[in-house]
Design a protein around this motif. Structure first.
Motif, PDB file in Angstrom:
ATOM      1  N   LEU A   5       0.849  -1.191   0.000  1.00  0.00           N
ATOM      2  CA  LEU A   5       0.000   0.000   0.000  1.00  0.00           C
ATOM      3  C   LEU A   5       0.881   1.236   0.000  1.00  0.00           C
ATOM      4  O   LEU A   5       1.853   1.313   0.756  1.00  0.00           O
ATOM      5  N   LEU A   6       0.534   2.196  -0.836  1.00  0.00           N
ATOM      6  CA  LEU A   6       1.338   3.405  -1.012  1.00  0.00           C
ATOM      7  C   LEU A   6       0.505   4.629  -0.658  1.00  0.00           C
ATOM      8  O   LEU A   6      -0.661   4.728  -1.040  1.00  0.00           O
ATOM      9  N   MET A  48       8.076   5.063   7.192  1.00  0.00           N
ATOM     10  CA  MET A  48       7.732   4.087   8.232  1.00  0.00           C
ATOM     11  C   MET A  48       7.100   2.912   7.496  1.00  0.00           C
ATOM     12  O   MET A  48       6.513   3.086   6.421  1.00  0.00           O
ATOM     13  N   THR A  49       7.210   1.721   8.072  1.00  0.00           N
ATOM     14  CA  THR A  49       6.668   0.536   7.415  1.00  0.00           C
ATOM     15  C   THR A  49       5.821  -0.260   8.388  1.00  0.00           C
ATOM     16  O   THR A  49       6.182  -0.433   9.558  1.00  0.00           O
ATOM     17  N   ALA A  69       2.544  -1.629   4.228  1.00  0.00           N
ATOM     18  CA  ALA A  69       2.197  -0.221   4.011  1.00  0.00           C
ATOM     19  C   ALA A  69       3.423   0.638   4.246  1.00  0.00           C
ATOM     20  O   ALA A  69       4.112   0.469   5.260  1.00  0.00           O
ATOM     21  N   PHE A  70       3.697   1.522   3.308  1.00  0.00           N
ATOM     22  CA  PHE A  70       4.762   2.495   3.465  1.00  0.00           C
ATOM     23  C   PHE A  70       4.126   3.839   3.807  1.00  0.00           C
ATOM     24  O   PHE A  70       3.320   4.358   3.031  1.00  0.00           O
ATOM     25  N   ILE A  71       4.473   4.368   4.958  1.00  0.00           N
ATOM     26  CA  ILE A  71       3.839   5.563   5.489  1.00  0.00           C
ATOM     27  C   ILE A  71       4.890   6.677   5.566  1.00  0.00           C
ATOM     28  O   ILE A  71       5.905   6.527   6.239  1.00  0.00           O
ATOM     29  N   PRO A  72       4.618   7.799   4.905  1.00  0.00           N
ATOM     30  CA  PRO A  72       5.584   8.898   4.910  1.00  0.00           C
ATOM     31  C   PRO A  72       5.619   9.583   6.266  1.00  0.00           C
ATOM     32  O   PRO A  72       4.675   9.490   7.052  1.00  0.00           O
TER      33      PRO A  72
END
Length: 77
Positions: A5-6, A48-49, A69-72
């Motif tokens: 998820l981006l 963050m992952t 999920a990669f979370i900025p």
């Protein structure tokens, strides 16, 4: 297969909000490197992952069926 998820800038840079990736037995660090090279991304180190909705370190190993999920970074004021 895993689902990635981006969010935010990553979604804009890649042009989609999710990817299906062959990443079983990879670490998060290896997946970040692969995505960085495949899509010419520069900001993966600051992401963050989470795997299956739990935050993880870059050394975590990915398993088949995981959702990553990669979370900025979030800034506020």
């Amino acid at each position: 297969m895993v689902e990635v998820l981006l969010f935010a800038q990553l979604r804009e840079d890649i042009g989609t909000d999710r990817l299906q990736v062959e990443a079983e037995e990879m670490t998060i660090h290896e997946l970040k490197k692969q995505l960085q090279e495949s899509y010419s991304l520069s900001q993966m180190e600051t992401m963050m992952t989470a795997i299956n909705e739990e935050y993880v370190m870059d050394s975590e190993v990915i398993k088949a069926g995981d959702t990553i999920a990669f979370i900025p970074p979030v800034s506020g004021g």
